[in-house]
Design an enzyme around this catalytic site. Structure first.
Site, mmCIF file in Angstrom:
data_model
loop_
_atom_site.group_PDB
_atom_site.id
_atom_site.type_symbol
_atom_site.label_atom_id
_atom_site.label_comp_id
_atom_site.label_asym_id
_atom_site.label_seq_id
_atom_site.Cartn_x
_atom_site.Cartn_y
_atom_site.Cartn_z
ATOM 1 C CB ALA A 88 -0.887 0.007 1.243
ATOM 2 C CE LYS A 89 5.422 4.860 -0.410
ATOM 3 N NZ LYS A 89 6.540 3.899 -0.270
ATOM 4 N N GLY A 90 0.393 5.787 0.823
ATOM 5 C CA GLY A 90 -0.500 6.932 0.990
ATOM 6 C C GLY A 90 0.250 8.208 0.734
#
Ligand code: GLU
Length: 423
Positions: A110-112
């Site tokens: 994931a990444k934000g």
């Protein structure tokens, strides 16, 4: 790129997909799976209103993309940078999936990110921004769902605010909701330096493989944030000569070697953080830095720094990718033809998420490890991943990047096939 992916279509996402396509083609990956793995599982876009110190309200765009969770909770950092966009976050999330699978962590990717220049905010504004963004993504994160960590522009303090916001909402402390936290609330020893330490461990393995001597080696590092600065310090501790470092405004070059602890002291004392006034070497541009003759070049800044425009000028023996996606597809080919040994990002910078994993395990067990145990286990995991990738690349006559991608993707594909499609 197919029409289904229009929203994500940016240079960085195109790079991630092109790498995936090349690997999938070589592996003869099932076409159904190919489509599935290209598009992230879940992409969240939020608008983050923040009351600024002067009373006005500013709205920032925030993202959290969960690319894949077939092998475990998704994992990946949160980036605060003015260029953050959905496509970039999706690319970084995809790289996290391959990275965790490659090194054998029980995580998806994931990444934000938030599109903001954090250095322009006061501490209070940064805290309000972080807490509101954390509230916005709160239903989608959790120690068994998706676990954020620091990335470009964020740090342990930002993680502490996210941990606190989450804990306040659920009503009890949940240290395992983020990694890269301060030690006082369940962080791990060795997490801050972990990415840099990992870069050094794999570089030393690559040098051994190529028969290069530590005493004669020189190192050039682009970027002096969390990854670049710790890489520089630990390289020097291992006896390597660091001849140049830079940040976004430019760098310092000294062929005799820079004294990194002294440089760190002066750089940090400076407040406005520039090498310009530090008279420890010649002032050079980032373009010049990437073209320096050296044994090891470590891009440890942003993506797509080495492209068809400058790849021809790169003169290192080893490229150790501390950053995510620093090399474009065209540049990768040029460097490979020049015989440069590339330690690809998903391997070279995996030390960060490896120690994040240790932190998450320690939080779950409420039992904390010694610094020595962390360093030893990090070295064991990343060195084993390096040698597995090297063996595979030789057996397949593939580049290290291709071998790393293929091994990561294969593990994820196996998990998808085992779990099947619901319903
Ligand atoms: N942001 C780091 C990376 O790109 C670390 C991610 C993590 O620890 O979850 O690998």
């Amino acid at each position: 790129m197919s029409d289904d992916m229009n929203e994500l279509d940016t240079p960085t996402f195109r790079l991630a997909v092109a790498q995936f396509d090349q690997a999938a083609e070589r592996m003869n990956l099932d076409p159904n799976l190919r489509q599935r793995l290209k598009i992230p599982e879940r992409s969240l876009i939020v608008s983050v209103p923040v009351r600024m110190d002067n009373g006005t309200v500013k709205v920032f765009m925030g993202y959290r993309v969960q690319h894949d969770s077939s092998r475990g909770p998704s994992k990946g950092g949160i980036r605060y940078h003015p260029d953050v966009n959905l496509g970039e976050v999706a690319a970084l999330a995809m790289w996290m999936t391959w990275k965790c699978a490659l090194v054998g962590l029980p995580y998806g990717g994931a990444k934000g990110g938030v599109r903001v220049a954090p250095e322009q905010l006061s501490r209070a504004e940064l805290q309000r921004l972080t807490r509101r963004y954390a509230s916005d993504i709160l239903p989608f994160i959790g120690p068994d769902k998706d676990v954020p960590a620091p990335d470009v522009g964020t740090n342990p303090q930002v993680m502490a605010w996210i941990m606190d916001t989450y804990s306040q909402q659920v009503g009890y402390p949940v240290p395992g909701v983020v990694t890269g936290k301060p030690l006082s609330i369940g962080g791990s020893l060795g997490r801050e330096e972990a990415t840099g330490r990992g870069v050094v461990y794999v570089t030393l393995e690559a040098m051994r493989h190529l028969g290069l001597e530590v005493e004669k080696a020189s190192v050039v590092i682009q970027g002096f944030g969390n990854v670049g600065s710790h890489t520089a310090r630990i390289m020097q501790e291992y006896g390597l000569r660091v001849i140049a470092v830079s940040d976004k405004s430019g760098g310092l070059y000294n062929p005799k070697g820079l004294d990194i602890p002294e440089l760190l002291k002066r750089y940090r004392a400076d407040g406005h953080r520039t090498f310009r006034d530090i008279k420890m070497g010649d002032w050079i541009t980032n373009e010049e830095l990437l073209a320096l003759d050296c044994t090891v070049l470590v891009p440890a800044a942003l993506s797509e720094q080495i492209s068809h425009k400058n790849a021809d000028q790169v003169r290192c023996r080893i490229l150790a990718e501390g950053a995510n996606g620093p090399t474009t597809l065209e540049a990768d080919q040029i460097l490979t033809e020049k015989g440069i040994f590339i330690i690809p990002d998903i391997l070279a910078n995996s030390g960060g998420v490896i120690v994040s994993y240790f932190e998450w395990v320690q939080d779950a067990q409420r039992f904390f490890w010694k610094a020595k145990d962390i360093q030893d286990r990090l070295q064991e995991i990343i060195t084993a991943a390096f040698h597995r990738t090297l063996q595979f690349s030789m057996a397949q006559r593939a580049t290290m990047r291709m071998a790393a991608l293929m091994s990561g993707i294969d593990k994820v594909a196996q998990a998808h096939l085992a779990r099947g499609l619901y319903p």
